[in-house]
Design a protein around this motif. Structure first.
Motif, PDB file in Angstrom:
ATOM      1  N   ALA A 121     -93.423  54.380  98.186  1.00 19.43           N
ATOM      2  CA  ALA A 121     -92.602  53.283  97.991  1.00 19.43           C
ATOM      3  C   ALA A 121     -93.467  52.327  96.698  1.00 19.43           C
ATOM      4  CB  ALA A 121     -92.467  52.311  98.997  1.00 19.43           C
ATOM      5  N   LYS A 122     -92.608  51.869  95.728  1.00 16.59           N
ATOM      6  CA  LYS A 122     -92.994  51.472  94.563  1.00 16.59           C
ATOM      7  C   LYS A 122     -92.303  50.013  94.219  1.00 16.59           C
ATOM      8  CE  LYS A 122     -94.830  55.534  92.571  1.00 16.59           C
ATOM      9  NZ  LYS A 122     -94.916  56.565  91.329  1.00 16.59           N
ATOM     10  N   ALA A 123     -93.103  49.228  93.517  1.00 15.32           N
ATOM     11  CA  ALA A 123     -92.472  47.929  93.126  1.00 15.32           C
ATOM     12  C   ALA A 123     -93.003  48.044  91.331  1.00 15.32           C
ATOM     13  CB  ALA A 123     -92.901  46.541  93.578  1.00 15.32           C
ATOM     14  N   VAL A 124     -92.032  47.903  90.514  1.00 20.19           N
ATOM     15  CA  VAL A 124     -92.585  48.058  89.206  1.00 20.19           C
ATOM     16  C   VAL A 124     -92.087  46.647  88.177  1.00 20.19           C
ATOM     17  CG1 VAL A 124     -92.390  49.543  86.867  1.00 20.19           C
ATOM     18  CG2 VAL A 124     -92.261  50.818  89.091  1.00 20.19           C
ATOM     19  N   VAL A 125     -93.023  46.116  87.589  1.00 20.50           N
ATOM     20  CA  VAL A 125     -92.887  45.139  86.940  1.00 20.50           C
ATOM     21  C   VAL A 125     -93.594  45.236  85.532  1.00 20.50           C
ATOM     22  CG1 VAL A 125     -93.244  42.459  86.327  1.00 20.50           C
ATOM     23  CG2 VAL A 125     -92.869  43.565  88.624  1.00 20.50           C
ATOM     24  N   VAL A 173     -88.265  54.167  96.121  1.00 27.40           N
ATOM     25  CA  VAL A 173     -88.823  54.820  97.179  1.00 27.40           C
ATOM     26  C   VAL A 173     -88.483  56.238  97.198  1.00 27.40           C
ATOM     27  CG1 VAL A 173     -86.871  54.269  98.726  1.00 27.40           C
ATOM     28  CG2 VAL A 173     -89.138  54.708  99.777  1.00 27.40           C
ATOM     29  N   GLY A 174     -89.445  57.212  97.413  1.00 34.21           N
ATOM     30  CA  GLY A 174     -89.126  58.851  97.652  1.00 34.21           C
ATOM     31  C   GLY A 174     -90.017  59.275  96.531  1.00 34.21           C
ATOM     32  N   ASP A 175     -90.103  60.757  97.007  1.00 33.11           N
ATOM     33  CA  ASP A 175     -90.776  61.731  96.347  1.00 33.11           C
ATOM     34  C   ASP A 175     -89.932  62.655  95.500  1.00 33.11           C
ATOM     35  OD1 ASP A 175     -93.141  60.724  96.906  1.00 33.11           O
ATOM     36  OD2 ASP A 175     -93.257  61.546  99.072  1.00 33.11           O
ATOM     37  N   SER A 176     -89.550  63.632  96.341  1.00 34.46           N
ATOM     38  CA  SER A 176     -88.235  64.830  95.553  1.00 34.46           C
ATOM     39  C   SER A 176     -87.232  64.153  95.663  1.00 34.46           C
ATOM     40  CB  SER A 176     -88.375  65.906  96.572  1.00 34.46           C
ATOM     41  OG  SER A 176     -87.705  65.620  97.724  1.00 34.46           O
ATOM     42  N   THR A 177     -86.644  63.169  96.237  1.00 35.87           N
ATOM     43  CA  THR A 177     -85.555  62.443  96.157  1.00 35.87           C
ATOM     44  C   THR A 177     -86.078  60.902  95.795  1.00 35.87           C
ATOM     45  OG1 THR A 177     -83.976  63.882  97.314  1.00 35.87           O
ATOM     46  CG2 THR A 177     -83.472  61.464  96.933  1.00 35.87           C
ATOM     47  N   VAL A 178     -85.655  60.107  95.051  1.00 40.17           N
ATOM     48  CA  VAL A 178     -86.038  58.775  94.578  1.00 40.17           C
ATOM     49  C   VAL A 178     -84.796  57.769  94.666  1.00 40.17           C
ATOM     50  CG1 VAL A 178     -87.371  57.224  93.236  1.00 40.17           C
ATOM     51  CG2 VAL A 178     -88.143  59.854  93.467  1.00 40.17           C
ATOM     52  N   ILE A 179     -85.139  56.709  95.146  1.00 38.36           N
ATOM     53  CA  ILE A 179     -83.860  55.783  95.207  1.00 38.36           C
ATOM     54  C   ILE A 179     -84.530  54.599  94.319  1.00 38.36           C
ATOM     55  CG2 ILE A 179     -82.363  54.318  96.414  1.00 38.36           C
ATOM     56  CD1 ILE A 179     -82.604  56.136  98.777  1.00 38.36           C
ATOM     57  N   MET A 180     -83.867  54.175  93.230  1.00 45.08           N
ATOM     58  CA  MET A 180     -84.292  52.989  92.409  1.00 45.08           C
ATOM     59  C   MET A 180     -83.165  51.823  92.137  1.00 45.08           C
ATOM     60  SD  MET A 180     -85.782  55.373  89.543  1.00 45.08           S
ATOM     61  CE  MET A 180     -84.522  56.588  89.713  1.00 45.08           C
ATOM     62  N   ALA A 181     -83.734  50.650  92.282  1.00 49.86           N
ATOM     63  CA  ALA A 181     -82.969  49.555  92.155  1.00 49.86           C
ATOM     64  C   ALA A 181     -83.609  48.446  91.566  1.00 49.86           C
ATOM     65  CB  ALA A 181     -82.423  48.955  93.357  1.00 49.86           C
ATOM     66  N   GLY A 182     -82.904  47.679  90.526  1.00 48.65           N
ATOM     67  CA  GLY A 182     -83.535  46.806  89.471  1.00 48.65           C
ATOM     68  C   GLY A 182     -83.139  46.805  88.210  1.00 48.65           C
ATOM     69  N   LYS A 183     -84.074  46.326  87.440  1.00 47.60           N
ATOM     70  CA  LYS A 183     -83.907  46.186  86.013  1.00 47.60           C
ATOM     71  C   LYS A 183     -84.827  47.335  85.189  1.00 47.60           C
ATOM     72  CE  LYS A 183     -84.278  43.300  81.759  1.00 47.60           C
ATOM     73  NZ  LYS A 183     -84.584  42.071  81.491  1.00 47.60           N
ATOM     74  N   LYS A 184     -84.169  48.463  84.865  1.00 46.11           N
ATOM     75  CA  LYS A 184     -84.798  49.486  84.088  1.00 46.11           C
ATOM     76  C   LYS A 184     -83.872  50.132  83.083  1.00 46.11           C
ATOM     77  CE  LYS A 184     -85.904  53.104  86.580  1.00 46.11           C
ATOM     78  NZ  LYS A 184     -85.080  54.176  85.912  1.00 46.11           N
ATOM     79  N   LEU A 221     -75.891  51.235  78.852  1.00 44.10           N
ATOM     80  CA  LEU A 221     -76.837  52.205  79.816  1.00 44.10           C
ATOM     81  C   LEU A 221     -78.160  51.077  80.148  1.00 44.10           C
ATOM     82  CD1 LEU A 221     -76.639  55.359  77.745  1.00 44.10           C
ATOM     83  CD2 LEU A 221     -75.397  54.757  79.662  1.00 44.10           C
ATOM     84  N   GLY A 222     -78.603  51.450  81.361  1.00 39.51           N
ATOM     85  CA  GLY A 222     -79.807  50.824  81.951  1.00 39.51           C
ATOM     86  C   GLY A 222     -79.191  49.501  82.168  1.00 39.51           C
ATOM     87  N   GLY A 223     -80.321  48.398  82.147  1.00 34.21           N
ATOM     88  CA  GLY A 223     -80.098  47.102  82.500  1.00 34.21           C
ATOM     89  C   GLY A 223     -80.426  47.000  83.921  1.00 34.21           C
ATOM     90  N   ALA A 224     -79.428  46.252  84.662  1.00 34.06           N
ATOM     91  CA  ALA A 224     -79.454  46.203  86.282  1.00 34.06           C
ATOM     92  C   ALA A 224     -78.773  47.525  86.693  1.00 34.06           C
ATOM     93  CB  ALA A 224     -78.788  44.923  86.671  1.00 34.06           C
ATOM     94  N   VAL A 225     -79.571  47.961  87.637  1.00 25.93           N
ATOM     95  CA  VAL A 225     -79.088  49.468  88.022  1.00 25.93           C
ATOM     96  C   VAL A 225     -79.401  49.707  89.245  1.00 25.93           C
ATOM     97  CG1 VAL A 225     -79.883  50.233  85.604  1.00 25.93           C
ATOM     98  CG2 VAL A 225     -81.271  50.413  87.820  1.00 25.93           C
ATOM     99  N   ILE A 226     -78.736  50.518  89.971  1.00 29.27           N
ATOM    100  CA  ILE A 226     -78.938  51.222  91.401  1.00 29.27           C
ATOM    101  C   ILE A 226     -79.025  52.798  91.055  1.00 29.27           C
ATOM    102  CG2 ILE A 226     -78.111  51.569  93.743  1.00 29.27           C
ATOM    103  CD1 ILE A 226     -76.743  49.075  93.526  1.00 29.27           C
ATOM    104  N   GLN A 227     -79.832  53.490  91.322  1.00 27.43           N
ATOM    105  CA  GLN A 227     -79.906  54.922  90.815  1.00 27.43           C
ATOM    106  C   GLN A 227     -80.502  55.928  91.959  1.00 27.43           C
ATOM    107  OE1 GLN A 227     -82.473  54.180  87.493  1.00 27.43           O
ATOM    108  NE2 GLN A 227     -80.877  53.893  85.962  1.00 27.43           N
TER     109      GLN A 227
END
Length: 484
Positions: A121-125, A173-184, A221-227
């Motif tokens: 589980a990660k938080a990236v800034v 969060v995740g390893d082989s499957t990763v869920i991401m949300a935020g600005k990226k 493309l990118g910006g605020a995302v759910i991936q």
């Protein structure tokens, strides 16, 4: 690290000296959560989280006379430009022709990681700052020749002030499957589409990353995302994302808000890719403006690269349906656009040969045309440290019936393991130059030399000088260092 080693050594010694204590301790491999998570680099750890810190600073300084640029090789995606010398004369008859630019870019990235039942589980800034000062004709005019701005400062895309801004901020969060949300950034795969010949291709150069058809440097493309991305094994990966959910970010150079119209906000991205056995390939699908329930436009991008012993083959295609995004295509209205590229390379004992071709078919409201271009190069190793490249490329603007050719020869010499010298001379020829009113004839010649130094430690620097027959010249100094 010395304190941790001392503690671990003390525990190990105690465990070896007393069998009963060893049984109670069990298998103790680390006291550091960063080590437990397999993370390295510059880290700080707590009981449950590992914080990784990375960053970098780069500086550029340009000086010369180049503030006027004239279009050449009028590609669909944007004119390729040639710098032209320019002198401003004020009412008193004083002449000013020197231009300079200074740019400082810095970034800091923090990644906090902890273990979870679903994987890491990660938080990236990521914080980023860009300060850029441009002065044209010694401050007497702007780049376009209008009255000088006060102060003459231009901020690049994505930055609202000279201070640090949030460039990325997301959780995953995740390893082989990763869920991401935020600005990226986007998960869209737009690779496998750069030509192999050393000059590249004119239309391809207009794309971020020098590719085909779809530019990754866009607010759509990118910006605020759910991936969600997943590694399915055997080299296959897939991804699905909702991007451009915030509509826009940052400001334009003139201070206005850099926005995406409401009916074009929300981009659905789907990706499938493969990498293995000398082959990389992908298919990316995009649907734009989905948040209001209507798809305003859609696009696909596909590319593949195969490496077979001494040969490489690359093919890519991109298609935009109803491309508009707030602007016309060369004044012809919205259009359906197909771009394609094919490139091959062969590497032999002393020689490297490359051939590439591209096309762009535009089916616009008011017109239909197909631009095309091709290029080739041959490289030869004179010695272990010296290489010569000879190349040419051509582009045909079908709408305006203008052709442009570039020919160049390049010498690359590794003076030492850390010092490299590059020299290049060449010229641009054709109706595209003459039509652009660069100068009365249809040729512009240029020469450039660069000295690059990489002494290690992540530090790089270079100094480059270039001059052309359109009375423009520029000296560029660069220096950069990153850490992780």
């Amino acid at each position: 690290m010395k304190l941790k080693s001392l503690i671990l050594g003390s525990i190990a010694a105690a465990g070896l000296s007393t069998a009963g204590f060893a049984a109670d301790l069990g298998v103790l491999t680390s006291l550091d959560v960063c080590d437990e998570l397999g993370l390295s680099g510059l880290t700080i750890s707590s009981d449950t989280n590992c914080l990784q810190i990375s960053g970098g600073v780069s500086y550029e300084f340009h000086w010369g006379d180049w503030n006027v640029e004239s279009g050449v090789a009028r590609t669909f995606d944007g004119n390729r430009n040639i710098a032209v010398g320019n002198t401003y004369t004020n009412a008193a008859g004083d002449e000013f022709n020197k231009d300079w630019e200074s740019k400082v870019e810095a970034w800091l990235k923090f990644v906090g990681t902890a273990s979870s039942d679903f994987g890491s589980a990660k938080a990236v800034v990521k914080l980023k700052s860009v300060e850029r000062l441009q002065t044209w004709n010694e401050g007497q005019t702007t780049r376009n020749g209008a009255a000088v701005a006060v102060p003459p400062v231009t901020f690049v895309h994505g930055d609202t002030t000279q201070g640090f801004v949030i460039d990325e901020a997301y959780v995953s969060v995740g390893d082989s499957t990763v869920i991401m949300a935020g600005k990226k950034g986007s998960i869209a795969n737009l690779g496998d589409d750069a030509p192999f010949n050393f000059l590249g291709l004119f239309n391809s150069d207009a794309i971020d990353g020098k590719g085909v058809g779809i530019d990754a440097d866009t607010d759509y493309l990118g910006g605020a995302v759910i991936q969600v991305v997943s590694d399915l094994g055997n080299g296959v990966n897939v991804g699905l994302g909702l991007e451009n959910l915030n509509g826009a970010f940052g400001v334009n150079a003139n201070g206005t808000y850099k926005g995406v119209p409401a009916n074009e906000q929300g981009t659905l991205v789907g990706v499938i890719g493969y990498a293995g056995e000398g082959i990389t390939a992908h298919l990316t699908g995009l649907a734009f403006g989905i948040l209001d329930g209507d798809v305003e436009s859609w696009a696909i991008h596909a590319g593949a690269t195969g490496t077979f012993d001494a040969f490489k083959v690359r093919a890519a295609v991109a298609y935009y349906d109803n491309f508009k995004f707030g602007t016309d295509v060369r004044g012809q209205g919205a259009a359906n656009i197909t771009n394609g590229l094919l490139s091959v390379e062969g590497t032999f004992d002393l020689f490297k040969l490359a051939l590439s071709g591209e096309f762009a078919n535009v089916d616009a409201v008011a017109a239909n045309w197909t631009d095309y271009g091709f290029g080739g190069s041959i490289g030869a190793k004179v010695t272990d440290g010296i290489e010569i490249n000879l190349g040419a490329r051509y582009f045909q603007d079908a709408l305006l019936d203008l052709g442009t050719t570039q020919v160049a020869v390049q010498l690359v010499a590794a003076v030492t393991e850390t010092l490299k010298v590059t020299g290049e001379i060449g010229g641009f020829f054709g109706d595209g130059i003459k039509n652009g009113a660069i100068q009365p004839d249809d040729a512009v010649y240029y020469g450039a030399a660069e000295l690059a130094w990489a002494p290690g430690g992540g530090f790089t620097s270079s100094i480059r000088g270039e001059v052309n027959s359109a009375d423009a010249y520029k000296v560029t100094f660069k220096a950069a260092k990153s850490f992780e």
